[in-house]
Each structure stands twice: as C-alpha cells, then as structure tokens.
Design a protein around this motif. Sequence first.
Motif, short mmCIF file in Angstrom:
data_model
loop_
_atom_site.label_atom_id
_atom_site.label_comp_id
_atom_site.label_asym_id
_atom_site.label_seq_id
_atom_site.Cartn_x
_atom_site.Cartn_y
_atom_site.Cartn_z
N ASN A 164 40.21 35.14 41.48
CA ASN A 164 40.53 36.35 41.71
C ASN A 164 41.71 36.66 42.12
OD1 ASN A 164 38.05 37.40 40.53
ND2 ASN A 164 37.02 37.12 42.34
N ALA A 165 42.61 36.07 42.65
CA ALA A 165 43.76 35.76 43.34
C ALA A 165 44.89 36.34 42.57
CB ALA A 165 44.35 34.42 44.04
N ASP A 166 45.76 37.25 43.05
CA ASP A 166 46.85 38.02 42.47
C ASP A 166 47.86 36.97 42.01
OD1 ASP A 166 45.45 40.33 42.56
OD2 ASP A 166 46.46 40.91 44.66
N VAL A 167 48.08 36.15 43.13
CA VAL A 167 49.11 34.95 42.90
C VAL A 167 48.43 33.84 43.40
CG1 VAL A 167 51.02 34.09 43.92
CG2 VAL A 167 51.05 36.40 43.79
N ILE A 168 48.44 32.88 42.61
CA ILE A 168 47.79 31.50 42.61
C ILE A 168 48.01 31.01 44.21
CG2 ILE A 168 47.45 29.08 41.93
CD1 ILE A 168 47.91 30.11 38.97
#
Length: 770
Positions: free
Chosen positions: A564-568
């Motif tokens: 779910n992370a916006d940025v890995i």
Amino acid sequence: MPTQFRRTIANRIAVVALTACAALHTVPLEAQERPLLGFGPESSAAQLAAETRLDESVRASNLESWMERMTREPFFVGAPYNYENAMWVAEQFRDWGYEVEIAEYEVLFPKPLVRHVEMLEPEPFVASLEEPEIPEDGTSGVAGRLPTYNAYSADGDVTAELVYVNQGIPGDYEELERMGIDVAGKIVIARYGGSWRGIKPKVAHEHGAIATILYSDPRDDGFFQGDAYPKGPYRAEFGVQRGAVQDMPLYPGDPLTPGVGATADAERMTPEESPTVMKIPVLPISWGDALPLLRALEGPVAPPSWRGALPLTYHVGPGPAKVRVHLEFDWGLETAYDVMATLPGSDFPDEWVIRGNHRDGWAMGAADPISGHVAMMEEARVIGELAQAGMRPRRTIIFGSWDAEEPGLLGSTEWVEHHADELRAKTVAYINTDGSSRGFLGMGGSHTLQSFINGVARSVTDPQTGVSVWERLHASRAVGGGRRADDASDIQISPLGSGSDYTPFLQHLGIASLNLGFGGEGGGGSYHSQYDSFDHYTRFGDPGFQYGAALAKTTARATLRLANADVIPLRFSPFATNVKSYRDEVMALLDETREQTERRNALIASDAYTLAADPTKTYMPPEAQEEVPFLNFAPLQNAITRLEASAAAYDASYDAMWAAHAAAAAGGDGGGSGDDMTEHGDVQQRLNAALIQTERLMTHEDGLPRRGWFRHQIYAPGFYTGYGVKTLPGIREAIEQRGWDEASEQVERLAGILTRLADKIDEATALLRG
C-alpha cells in the motif's frame, strides 16, 4: 482504505523547494506524528486503521487447529498426504478470495532402498537407524514416514577404518594434518554443527574419504542442553536429523535442471552428471548409534574443542574401528506442488509483493515448517477479509506455499527460475518465514529494508511482556552487550546466506527480501526428526500459539505496508553503512592473513612448531605459505564514499519531503490533496520503478566465481559454510582461498556495481526533488 494516492508525489515535490526550510523551523519534528515510512498522512492513517482491524481479526486458535490437521501424517515431497495438504491449502485460499494456481514441477527426490551401517572390528555392532515410538508423542509411530537418511547421498557399499573429524569443516582437516592423520580411503564420522550438513561430505570427499557418517552429539542439541524428549524439548537418544546434502552452494533447487524450471518437458542431466549430487555415501545416525563407533576409536585424543558430551574419551582414530556403510537409492522424480494464491492490486497490479513459507516436512514437520505456514495462512485470511471489506491492497500480493523446500529449496527455486523475467520486472519485495517458536523476533534481509522492518517491529505487541516486539529484542541485545539500553536507533538486521526460500529471490534475481520468525525460548532438538510433532510443538515450541499470532501480525503489516505504500519504503543509508562495515572486514581479513602468514612462516623457519610439540606424539608442522600481497582497495573505497553520499541525499530528500508536507498541512494548505493521482502518477511510478531496480543492480550476470547461479555481490551463502552468510562474497572468499588476482578482480567488479547503484539512487533522489 483509499484506492487513490490523493497526496501525490508530484504535489510533495512541488512544495519541497518552497517550504522545506520553513517546515524544519516552524513545525518541530518531535511534535508531529510522522507517517509510516513510504506513506503520506492520509494513506498512513488508512493503513494504521487497517492494521487495527488486522490485530482484532487474528485468531491463535486457527493456527493450532490448522497445524493439528496438517501434521497428522508425514508430508514429504511425493507423500500422499503432502498432495492432500496442498489441495486443502489451495481451497482455503480460494475461500478467502484469492485466485489460486497449482504450479507443478518434476524434481529429483531419491529415497533409500538400502541403509546399513555396521562395525566389523574390533567388535560387531549394527546400527539400528530407527527412531522408536514414544508413548507421549501421538504421531511418533505413524506409518508412511521417511526413514532416517540424507537425500542426494551417493550410492555405495564401502568398508574402511573410521576417523573422527569433529564437525568436518576445512579447519578440522588442517588439525588432522598436524596430527599426521590422512582420511584418504577412510570413512569419516562428523558431528552436526559448524556448517550446513552438505559441507561435511563435500570436504570429506575433497580429502579422499570414501563415506561420511553424520551424528547429533548431545552437547549440541541433546541432554547437555537440557532435558531430552519427552521430558524436555531436546534430542532423544535415538533422534536423527534428516536432511539433504547436495552441494547447494553451487546452486539450490532441482539438481538436474540448474537455471531453468523443472517442468515436465525440461531438459535434464542424469544424477551422475549433476555437479551438486554428492559423490560419496552419506548417512545420519543418532548419538545412540554413534556411541559404540566412537567408543571403539583409538589414536590421538581429540582436541578439547572437538569433544562432545558422550561418556567416553573422544579419540580421532583411524581405527581400530572398521565400519561398513551400504546405501542404495531409488533415483526417481516426484511432483512438487507449489500453491500460488494471488490477490490482484487495485492500483498497481503489475507491482508484486510476494510472501512465502514452505509446506513440506521431512517427517511430521510441526515446527519446521508448519509453525510458519499456519501463521502465513492466518495472515492471508485476514488480508483477504480486509479486501472483501473494501480494503483491497494497491499492489498485487502473491502467497507461495512452497513444496519440496526440505530437499534443497526445490519448489521455490523452480518457480523463480520458471518465471524469472516476469519476477525481475514486477516484484517489489519477497517476505519469507519458515519454522518459528516463541521468544524474540528474528529479522534478516536486505539492508535497504532495515528501517522499514524496524518500523513494523515497533508496532507489534509482544504477547508475553506487553511491550513491542522491537522493545523486547532491543532489551535482549542490550543485556547481551550489543546495544546501549538508551539506544533508540534501528536494530541492525542480519544479512542472509541461505537455508530457506528467500534464496532464489534475493541471490539469484536480486529481489529485496526479508526473513522473519520468532525464537530463542522454545528450546529444542526435534529438528528434522520424527519427533518434530504437534505434541512436541504445543508443549515446548509455542504453547497457545501466541507467538504464531504475533508472527501473523508482523508479516501481515510488512506485506500490507509494502503493498500500500505510496513510495516503496526503502532507505539507503543503513545499506551504505553495512557495506562500509563489510569493506572494513575484508580489508582487516587481508591484513590479518598477512600477519598470520608472516608469523607462521617465521615459526616454520625457526623449527618452532616441531620443538614445541610433544616428541612422543606424531606431529607434522605446517608448510610455509606464499606471502600475502597488498591489494588496491581504492576503487571500492571511492565507490562506497559515492554510495554513502547518494544514500544520504536520498534519505534526506525523503525526510524533507515529509517535513514540507507536514508544514503545509499544519499551515492549512492541503498540499493539493484534492488532486487525483492520475494527474501526476507518472512521477510516482517512475520513482517506484527506480527503487525496485536498486536491489537488482547489486547482482552481476556472471555470478560469483565458480558458482554463477549466485549473482548477488553483497550477500551469498559461503562456499564452505552452506547456510552461513558471506558478505562481499567475491572478495572475502578470494582472500580466504588466497586467490590474490581474483580478489583484485572482485574489488574492481564490486566498485563498478556500487557506482551503478549510486547512479540509480541519484535518479530516485532527482525524482523526489523534482
């Protein structure tokens, strides 16, 4: 959970240059509730809300009932109950809303036809090679179990004098040489420990031995450690550690199909052609069977560090014990069934988070592997439940219930080799578990994920103490002297060697990986024996399955945060710090080798070794060694300096992005929160694509010297340790083997790899800065 990235990367980038400095002065960082690593405030709040529901949903009782069901009968690869378990697991995943596929591979799995160990002199003795039924263990007498043996041993019928070689690692043979003992043409007996079991017959064969007997000494996992089973958890008199012994440091997986998936139509070697199938007979026995053999040995008394806990004086031999070892195998193929369960992502279906645990066991397999497998199943159930409630993960999650891990990581390796190109293109990370018990969280993996997994550990409650599992691990490290009590920094995670299913993902394809599990308080000596049972585990492993539930909560958080992370959620400074420490280690190793060589050669020249030895005993002084040259580490030092700068710049840019966003939010500026991610989604996707590639760039297409399958240049299993990790393996092992030209070549290679990695990190930083 929102399915759109409403505080977009582009919006964050836009405010960084305007507000970063002001944010650092007007909004104290300690006053802010920092979002999860890789998340913005809104997506972080949604993720934490999902984790609250997750914790409420996890039920330890599921783990217990599933383990009882899966361990009723033996479930080794090819066993009928193994197939039944595979189909049952697949049905559970379907019920939880997953798309399920059964991937089948035809793998070499030899099973014994003849097993015989007999002492002919000085007195007759025939080893029982059996694990007796124990009344307190309900499945210890179950039918259909595998006999005690080592898979991928050679066939053979040999008779020779016996020699005790301690743990059978290279240094032990150097000690034998000093005693004037040659094992050529002999049968050796080695105790477990010191290296992976397959190293022992490999080294014995290199020294001319014609067979190897392995045994479990009670000093290591028996009565010396605590009460033996069934009174306590430790290995009983006739408990035997099964296991594979192929030369897995060359390559894991099916011995007949290296580098390609072992599908039905794959081109295969013969067992005789395979470089990993062992070249001499190997068999494991219990300490009960080993005792008469060791008691019959004479010759020099073993050095103190070689002595176990048996009631005898440990002699080395050779003889007068004369032993016959007779082994024959059925070298057939068996079908491995990998159960692959997929939950497609809502936003980024072509970015994959893969989660795995193997399902096959040598015998009853409760601790290894079902304790980890049932935790993974509960994790999958809860994630499926969240998805059905509208909280579908943004990236695709794939669960792998691997078959045929015990014979040498066959199920996972064949699947990875079969799908290598797609996995390289799409996989964000791989999370592995295996056997687990109770105690402290073990965290191993890629150091780019160190900060991430520390954050996960800080948010999971330890079931025995009520603090976080991070706090409990920190306390253990502090008591052991590894950390200050007031140190709040991230706990260093362990680099990974081999021994479980992360190996093909990390070391063959360069996919960032984690290996997680609890342990340290369960005790045990049931490993790979018939007594690794439901009864043993529920008494000694994790009574009540509270740590199994904690593992499910830990891994579910890790899986969902990556999905779910916006940025890995990578940070590169911990990686750079660790690589720098590994560089210091190999440079120190070279200096120590030089000093030891100079000292050794001086002692030889002065005849000191001979004069210091007992003249009544045989002693062979060592031979002089080639002088150790000075190597040019400047290219590597320069590359690491560049890597440190790039890593610090990325991490600082990420922190500034968060601070600027927090300042904008505190000042009433939503930072463009109403914008849809599709407006600027290309920036986010380019950034994440760059981050995914960073671990790939730590590999080299030619692999390590003499074992090209292992491509990762930072972490690898040691050529003579098997499971144990060697960091910067190309350089480190060249120095250990005194290959000076090769060491110089590996320095240059690694410097180039780290420079290209720094370039990619700089690319990601530029995307953050805009």
